[in-house]
Scaffold this active site. Structure first.
Site: not given
Ligand SMILES: *Cc1c(COP(=O)(O)O)cnc(C)c1O
Length: 366
Positions: A35, A261
């Site tokens: 999965k 940032y």
């Protein structure tokens, strides 16, 4: 050529498969869980390799993941662990076998199977022995048998359950209770059905810690990809996925200057930063930022400076002998994933599956 790649080592996968197989009694079937894009590692490439090694079953979470395997020419049976009612037609078309975990789902699947005039279509029944996620609670056996006896459209291929804490030996008593509860449910079902479906309950840590839970098949996910949920077990397995990048640029940072940032990092001493083409859009979560996470350059750890950007991170290479263009390891061979996961407050499963599709998968050692 992309600078950032997730290298998938199929020889490591083969090693892990054979190691896990050596831990189960002869004759017990191996189900490989692929999965979430094969835990981030290219489900089709992984499944093809495992099919060549003689795996008995695959499991995926959703129907579309099973379709992707079929489109990759996988012919081994595929169990869909969490099917949705809207995808039954597609599942039947692609020979995908549903986990029927509630009356709502079993009734709907029987209706679909009847509409297609199917006979003995393989289905899997899940019992909830404590996880409280999916499955029938013990005590539903008689009712379930009644429902199953109403039709020949479906046939029970397996009965299964899932362990809650197989990696945690402090919860051993709970796990042993789950095993005996499942045994009981299975016995009642087998008596009522008059035939014996495949029984399975173990995940990777179940294989490694609870031989009494092997039944007829075991389901392994994380172990195939190289992790055993504890350092001793990790040592026997090989990492399949290695996340690699390069240094794009190096900056000398003066005292008082900031990096990234919002000026989240301010240099208190002269520093060197390395900019790496890998950011939160690639699955390097912001939790890696501000020194929690690190990358490995020339064998040394370089902590992430400031905030993780969308497409980049900056790492502290003040103490590392390196130059622009040098290789950067995030996790995998040469940069142990469990240690990094712990550092960023996560687990191997999450870090592996987080790597987004923008990062190119490069298959090695086919
Ligand atoms: C994901 C999953 C597994 C695989 O578990 P690992 O710990 O990765 O081995 C097994 N069974 C079920 C039901 C799952 O959802």
């Amino acid at each position: 050529m992309a600078a950032t790649v997730l290298e998938i080592d199929l020889a490591a996968l083969a090693h892990n498969f054979n190691y896990l197989k050596s831990k189960v009694k002869p004759g017990i079937k191996m189900l490989a869980v692929t999965k979430a894009f094969g835990y981030g590692s290219d489900a089709v490439a992984v499944a093809r390799k495992l099919e060549s090694l003689g795996v008995d079953y695959f499991a995926v979470a959703y129907a579309e993941e099973g379709v992707a395997l079929r489109n990759g020419d996988i012919i081994t049976p595929i169990l869909v662990l969490h099917p949705q009612i809207g995808s039954f037609e597609m599942m039947i078309e692609y020979c995908l076998e549903p986990n029927l975990y509630s009356y709502r789902v079993i009734d709907a699947f029987i209706a679909s199977a009847k509409a297609k005039q199917l006979h003995n279509y393989p289905v899997h029944i899940k019992f909830n022995t404590g996880l409280n996620r999916l499955g029938f609670k013990p005590g539903n056996e008689d009712n379930l048998l009644k429902v199953l006896k109403t039709t020949e459209a479906i046939k029970v291929k397996s009965l299964f359950s899932h362990l809650v804490a197989s990696e945690d030996l402090d919860e051993k008593e709970f796990t042993l209770k789950q095993i005996s509860t499942f045994k009981n449910c299975a016995k009642k079902m087998i008596d009522g059905l008059g035939y014996t479906p495949i029984l399975h309950q173990s995940n990777t840590s179940g294989i490694l810690n609870f031989p009494e839970a092997q039944f007829d098949m075991v389901r392994t996910g994380i172990g195939l990809y190289g992790y055993g949920n504890d350092p001793e077990k990790d040592a026997k397995l090989l990492p399949v996925a290695t996340l690699k990048s390069v240094i794009s640029q190096i900056h000398d940072i003066k005292v008082g200057e900031s990096v990234g940032y919002n000026r989240a990092h301010i240099a208190k001493k002269p520093e060197r930063s390395a900019t790496i083409p890998l950011g939160h859009a690639d699955g390097i979560s912001r939790e890696y930022g501000n020194g929690s996470g690190y990358v490995t350059i020339n064998g040394k750890k370089a902590p992430i400076l400031g905030n993780v950007c969308m497409d980049m991170v900056m790492a502290d290479v003040t103490e590392i002998d390196c130059e622009e263009g040098d290789e950067v390891l995030v996790f995998g061979k040469g940069a142990p994933l469990p240690e990094l996961a712990k550092k960023v407050g996560s687990i191997s499963y999450e870090l592996l599956t987080a790597i987004s599709q923008r990062v190119k998968r490069k298959i090695i050692n086919r």
